[in-house]
Design a protein around this motif. Structure first.
Motif, PDB file in Angstrom:
ATOM      1  N   SER A   1      18.712   1.305   7.261  1.00 26.76           N
ATOM      2  CA  SER A   1      18.138   1.002   5.956  1.00 26.76           C
ATOM      3  C   SER A   1      19.168   0.437   4.984  1.00 26.76           C
ATOM      4  N   GLY A   2      18.817  -0.712   4.395  1.00 23.69           N
ATOM      5  CA  GLY A   2      19.629  -1.297   3.344  1.00 23.69           C
ATOM      6  C   GLY A   2      20.822  -2.098   3.811  1.00 23.69           C
ATOM      7  N   VAL A   3      21.058  -2.169   5.129  1.00 22.53           N
ATOM      8  CA  VAL A   3      22.256  -2.847   5.627  1.00 22.53           C
ATOM      9  C   VAL A   3      21.873  -3.883   6.682  1.00 22.53           C
ATOM     10  N   ARG A   4      22.033  -5.148   6.349  1.00 21.58           N
ATOM     11  CA  ARG A   4      21.869  -6.225   7.326  1.00 21.58           C
ATOM     12  C   ARG A   4      23.254  -6.698   7.756  1.00 21.58           C
ATOM     13  N   GLN A   5      23.388  -7.004   9.038  1.00 18.11           N
ATOM     14  CA  GLN A   5      24.687  -7.408   9.555  1.00 18.11           C
ATOM     15  C   GLN A   5      24.591  -8.742  10.285  1.00 18.11           C
ATOM     16  N   ARG A   6      25.643  -9.509  10.168  1.00 20.79           N
ATOM     17  CA  ARG A   6      25.728 -10.782  10.877  1.00 20.79           C
ATOM     18  C   ARG A   6      25.910 -10.475  12.368  1.00 20.79           C
ATOM     19  N   THR A   7      24.899 -10.821  13.157  1.00 23.26           N
ATOM     20  CA  THR A   7      24.837 -10.376  14.550  1.00 23.26           C
ATOM     21  C   THR A   7      24.828 -11.564  15.496  1.00 23.26           C
ATOM     22  N   PRO A   8      25.765 -11.615  16.437  1.00 24.89           N
ATOM     23  CA  PRO A   8      25.772 -12.712  17.407  1.00 24.89           C
ATOM     24  C   PRO A   8      24.598 -12.606  18.377  1.00 24.89           C
ATOM     25  N   VAL A   9      24.029 -13.749  18.743  1.00 20.71           N
ATOM     26  CA  VAL A   9      22.929 -13.816  19.698  1.00 20.71           C
ATOM     27  C   VAL A   9      23.429 -14.536  20.949  1.00 20.71           C
ATOM     28  N   LEU A  10      23.347 -13.850  22.109  1.00 22.80           N
ATOM     29  CA  LEU A  10      23.810 -14.429  23.369  1.00 22.80           C
ATOM     30  C   LEU A  10      22.633 -14.603  24.320  1.00 22.80           C
ATOM     31  N   ARG A  11      22.795 -15.500  25.298  1.00 19.50           N
ATOM     32  CA  ARG A  11      21.804 -15.679  26.353  1.00 19.50           C
ATOM     33  C   ARG A  11      22.198 -14.852  27.572  1.00 19.50           C
ATOM     34  N   ARG A  12      21.226 -14.126  28.120  1.00 18.24           N
ATOM     35  CA  ARG A  12      21.513 -13.247  29.268  1.00 18.24           C
ATOM     36  C   ARG A  12      22.034 -14.055  30.455  1.00 18.24           C
ATOM     37  N   VAL A  13      21.497 -15.248  30.666  1.00 17.21           N
ATOM     38  CA  VAL A  13      21.896 -16.028  31.839  1.00 17.21           C
ATOM     39  C   VAL A  13      23.334 -16.518  31.743  1.00 17.21           C
ATOM     40  N   ASP A  14      23.926 -16.488  30.531  1.00 19.33           N
ATOM     41  CA  ASP A  14      25.297 -16.956  30.364  1.00 19.33           C
ATOM     42  C   ASP A  14      26.331 -15.848  30.547  1.00 19.33           C
ATOM     43  N   LEU A  15      25.885 -14.591  30.669  1.00 15.54           N
ATOM     44  CA  LEU A  15      26.825 -13.482  30.818  1.00 15.54           C
ATOM     45  C   LEU A  15      27.413 -13.483  32.220  1.00 15.54           C
TER      46      LEU A  15
ATOM     47  N   ASN B   1       0.819  -1.215   0.000  1.00 16.40           N
ATOM     48  CA  ASN B   1       0.000   0.000   0.000  1.00 16.40           C
ATOM     49  C   ASN B   1       0.850   1.262   0.000  1.00 16.40           C
ATOM     50  N   LEU B   2       2.006   1.195   0.646  1.00 13.21           N
ATOM     51  CA  LEU B   2       2.900   2.360   0.707  1.00 13.21           C
ATOM     52  C   LEU B   2       3.874   2.407  -0.465  1.00 13.21           C
ATOM     53  N   GLN B   3       3.897   1.323  -1.245  1.00 12.43           N
ATOM     54  CA  GLN B   3       4.819   1.198  -2.371  1.00 12.43           C
ATOM     55  C   GLN B   3       6.268   1.380  -1.903  1.00 12.43           C
ATOM     56  N   MET B   4       6.592   0.625  -0.879  1.00 13.08           N
ATOM     57  CA  MET B   4       7.926   0.663  -0.289  1.00 13.08           C
ATOM     58  C   MET B   4       8.446  -0.750  -0.096  1.00 13.08           C
ATOM     59  N   ASP B   5       9.752  -0.850   0.177  1.00 12.68           N
ATOM     60  CA  ASP B   5      10.382  -2.116   0.509  1.00 12.68           C
ATOM     61  C   ASP B   5       9.927  -2.559   1.907  1.00 12.68           C
ATOM     62  N   SER B   6       9.719  -3.873   2.096  1.00 14.69           N
ATOM     63  CA  SER B   6       9.216  -4.378   3.384  1.00 14.69           C
ATOM     64  C   SER B   6      10.159  -4.065   4.539  1.00 14.69           C
ATOM     65  N   ASP B   7      11.475  -4.180   4.300  1.00 11.16           N
ATOM     66  CA  ASP B   7      12.432  -3.869   5.365  1.00 11.16           C
ATOM     67  C   ASP B   7      12.312  -2.413   5.795  1.00 11.16           C
ATOM     68  N   ASN B   8      12.147  -1.519   4.833  1.00 11.45           N
ATOM     69  CA  ASN B   8      12.037  -0.102   5.175  1.00 11.45           C
ATOM     70  C   ASN B   8      10.726   0.209   5.893  1.00 11.45           C
ATOM     71  N   VAL B   9       9.660  -0.523   5.538  1.00 13.90           N
ATOM     72  CA  VAL B   9       8.400  -0.331   6.254  1.00 13.90           C
ATOM     73  C   VAL B   9       8.548  -0.798   7.702  1.00 13.90           C
ATOM     74  N   ALA B  10       9.172  -1.956   7.905  1.00 12.66           N
ATOM     75  CA  ALA B  10       9.387  -2.452   9.267  1.00 12.66           C
ATOM     76  C   ALA B  10      10.249  -1.484  10.064  1.00 12.66           C
ATOM     77  N   LEU B  11      11.320  -0.984   9.424  1.00 14.02           N
ATOM     78  CA  LEU B  11      12.173  -0.007  10.102  1.00 14.02           C
ATOM     79  C   LEU B  11      11.400   1.272  10.393  1.00 14.02           C
ATOM     80  N   GLY B  12      10.529   1.671   9.477  1.00  8.35           N
ATOM     81  CA  GLY B  12       9.712   2.870   9.692  1.00  8.35           C
ATOM     82  C   GLY B  12       8.765   2.722  10.855  1.00  8.35           C
ATOM     83  N   ILE B  13       8.193   1.518  11.018  1.00 11.34           N
ATOM     84  CA  ILE B  13       7.298   1.280  12.154  1.00 11.34           C
ATOM     85  C   ILE B  13       8.047   1.485  13.466  1.00 11.34           C
ATOM     86  N   ILE B  14       9.275   0.961  13.545  1.00  8.90           N
ATOM     87  CA  ILE B  14      10.083   1.126  14.750  1.00  8.90           C
ATOM     88  C   ILE B  14      10.386   2.605  14.986  1.00  8.90           C
ATOM     89  N   GLN B  15      10.737   3.323  13.920  1.00  5.44           N
ATOM     90  CA  GLN B  15      11.100   4.736  14.066  1.00  5.44           C
ATOM     91  C   GLN B  15       9.912   5.579  14.497  1.00  5.44           C
TER      92      GLN B  15
END
Length: 679
Positions: free
Chosen positions: A624-638, A403-417
């Motif tokens: 926008s436009g940049v995905r990064q390889r991001t490590p996922v950690l468990r809080r209980v292991d810190l 409906n917005l004629q936009m990329d899905s990633d940018n719409v998701a990022l826009g919702i957060i913003q």
């Protein structure tokens, strides 16, 4: 053991401190709005069975609830009749003759809770100085009482003019009513709820209290009955809007005092954690499923206000100064008629919830946007107990994108913003517009969804430090668990701040002190636990609203006047930008806050060990436009002392923490995450 419970619109949170210095026991499950006690009992059963605990070992059960708030918003309170001075039955409907929003000509006040046919007048009128203008017609009161039938009525609220200072007529009318109406009908007076001047606000507060008596009373009966069967303390402590706790007995009599308890409990939890971690000036951000709540604490002292609005109705009671906006994890994203993306204030709530919950939700929410951006776990939340359907999130975001004629990633990022911009606005109003530099404060997270958005919010505001307690999503429950029992008392003064009037002010304080002493005795507060804080409401003559100042009632007249006047001038400059040295100051009321300091459990320390390894890597989007390889950690292991460079994602039962690229995170000995933002 000490138990804290917070019932929200989406989740019910439970915290248990065994007071042995070990890890806090935590549990989070979906709320049951139709019967909130069911989620509480289900969660307690699950948690106690998992850890082989005995209910009878519980020292205290403290509880924050939204039952009253939801009843008012949904207009599901009890049926109320209003009895007032002759000629004033429409006062509660006329109100202040102001629009809810100045520039919105279409938005009106909500319909009054008491229809005109249930508002009654009796001959009675006292003047502002207490003189009797029209005596109370007791015969008229008795005849009116005979008209009420318990089949369609839950409460009678008596509201007379100037009863905040002269409650005798209200009390006499209530006495007559109680003799002639069925026992099932409660009779209350406005002066017993909160005796302050301003008739409309006092009448509104009393009516709200009357409407909540049956709803909250029924809920507390069910909760305490079930608690008793389990062996838990039946005197459940209830969180108040001011941040303290009250007994079940008080909550049944004054349910309106708990109407804004959830946000206040979150601030209490943040205050306790920040004090232990060594922070003094903080701004709290509590993002839940429906709303985001913000509070500012200078020197770890929360501000209080004496008026708030619930469902459009003014409530005149002491409340923690929390600013709320409609931006939460369940806030719905939608496209306005102007073609712009909007977020909230509508929320998917607990049922059906965000689309990814797979419970029937069909609209995109902030949670769905975080799933699409791969910031949230796309398989399950709540440590695997809540399955997630990523495909449904993708579908709802794709619909908006088309409906917005936009990329899905940018719409998701826009919702957060867009959602974060609403949170930023709330913090600006709380800090900058009140003369505080937000850069001097640390942002403290105290909700389940704020750790996902804290960096975005802090960076936009120019803040550089974020404190994330070990369990931000359950901090409201922890705050209730660690709060003290409190009560507020007030008497109107209306006198100029002069040495000649100090004896009169101290005489009012003496009257309040007797009420405080009686409260201490009723609540079984020992002398060692007792604390009393005095304050006054002060303003320049002619001003409409007053400022609250803490005072020392033991000072002599000259020092009392000098110190109070200087404190007032300083507060006036901080809030309004100026003060007038020559203007006389008026003392409007005298207030006493009684505190019963309760025993609190030990906070556990975390261990020092080798750095934990990532569970997985996720292709997350931070800009926008940049995905990064991001490590996922468990809080209980810190472990204590661990340094975590961004980007990184830290998952736990009640929350997900996002660390952006180039930012850094330090784990302190209490398990707090302290994020430092890149300049």
């Amino acid at each position: 053991m000490y138990i804290g419970v917070d019932v929200g619109g989406t989740f019910t949170d439970i915290a248990v401190n065994r007071d042995d210095g070990t890890t806090l026991l935590l549990h989070k499950l979906s709320s049951t709005p139709a019967a909130p006690e069911e989620a509480i009992l289900q969660g307690l059963h699950s948690l106690f069975a998992q850890h082989d605990l005995n209910f009878t070992d519980t020292e205290r059960l403290a509880h924050g609830t939204t039952v009253g708030t939801n009843a008012i918003i949904q207009r599901k309170g009890g049926n109320v009749a209003l009895v007032t001075s002759q000629g004033f039955r429409d006062l509660i409907e006329i109100g202040r003759q102001t629009r809810p929003t100045v520039y919105d000509m279409h938005l009106d006040h909500p319909p009054v809770l008491v229809e005109r046919g249930m508002r009654f007048e009796v001959p009675q009128r006292r003047l502002a100085d207490g003189r009797i203008h029209v005596p109370l017609d007791e015969t008229a009161v008795e005849e009116l009482a005979g008209q009420f039938d318990d089949a369609c009525l839950n409460c009678i609220v008596i509201c007379f003019l100037h009863s905040y200072a002269f409650p005798e007529d209200e009390e006499r009318a209530a006495e007559i009513m109680r003799k002639h109406v069925p026992d099932t009908i409660k009779v209350i007076t406005s002066s017993s709820v909160y005796p302050e001047f301003r008739e409309f606000e006092r009448f509104s507060t009393a009516v709200l209290n009357g409407a909540l008596l049956s709803v909250v009373g029924s809920y507390l009966d069910r909760l305490t009955d079930e608690a008793g069967r389990l062996g838990l303390p039946t005197d459940v402590k209830i969180s108040q809007s001011s941040g303290g706790l009250m007994s079940v007995r008080t909550a049944r009599e004054f349910p309106v005092r708990a109407s804004l308890s959830g946000p206040a409990a979150g601030v209490q939890g943040a205050l306790y954690r920040a004090r232990v971690a060594g922070f003094q000036d903080i701004i709290t951000l509590d993002v839940g499923g429906t709303s985001a709540d913000v509070a500012l604490l200078k020197d770890l002292t929360p501000s209080e206000v004496n008026e708030r609005t619930i469902g459009g109705f003014p409530v005149r009671i002491p409340c923690m100064d929390v600013n709320s906006v409609g931006a939460g994890g369940g806030s719905i994203a939608w496209i306005d008629t102007d073609g712009l993306l909007k977020v909230g204030p509508q929320s998917a709530g607990a049922v059906p919830g965000p689309a990814c919950y797979d419970l029937g939700g069909t609209q995109a929410t902030v949670t769905d946007a975080n799933i699409v951006l791969d910031r949230l776990n796309s398989e399950a939340l709540l440590d695997g107990r809540m399955p997630i359907n990523k495909a449904r999130s993708v579908a709802t975001i794709n619909d908006l994108a088309e409906n917005l004629q936009m990329d899905s990633d940018n719409v998701a990022l826009g919702i957060i913003q867009v959602a974060c911009s609403r949170m930023v606005k709330a913090i600006r109003w709380t800090s900058i517009e009140r003369g505080y530099d937000r850069k001097d404060f640390a942002l403290v997270d105290c909700g389940g969804a704020d750790a996902l958005h804290a960096v975005d919010v802090a960076r936009e505001l120019g803040m550089n430090t974020i404190l994330i307690p070990p369990n931000p999503g359950i901090l409201c429950a922890e705050g209730a668990m660690n709060a003290d029992i409190t009560a507020d008392f007030v008497n109107t003064a209306f006198c100029e701040l002069t040495e000649d009037n100090v004896p009169a002010i101290q005489a009012i304080a003496g009257t309040l002190a007797k009420k405080v002493e009686h409260w201490f005795e009723n609540e079984a507060v020992t002398p060692q636990q007792r604390l009393l804080v005095w304050s006054v409401g002060a303003r320049y003559f002619g001003q409409n609203y007053e400022l609250t100042l803490n005072v020392d009632m033991d000072l002599d007249a000259a020092e009392f006047v000098a110190r109070t006047r200087q404190d007032f001038q300083d507060a006036h400059v901080a809030l309004y930008g100026f003060a007038s040295e020559d203007e006389p100051v008026q003392i409007v009321n005298v207030m006493a806050k009684a505190v019963g300091e309760l025993q609190q459990g030990q906070l556990p320390l975390i261990q020092t060990q080798s750095d934990s390894e990532p569970l997985e890597y996720r292709n997350s989007l931070f800009k926008s436009g940049v995905r990064q390889r991001t490590p996922v950690l468990r809080r209980v292991d810190l472990h204590a002392g661990q340094e975590i460079p961004g980007p990184a994602i830290i998952e736990q039962l009640d929350s997900t923490v996002i660390i952006f690229p180039n930012d850094t995170c330090h784990v302190d000995e209490w398990g707090n995450l302290i994020i430092r933002l890149e300049d």
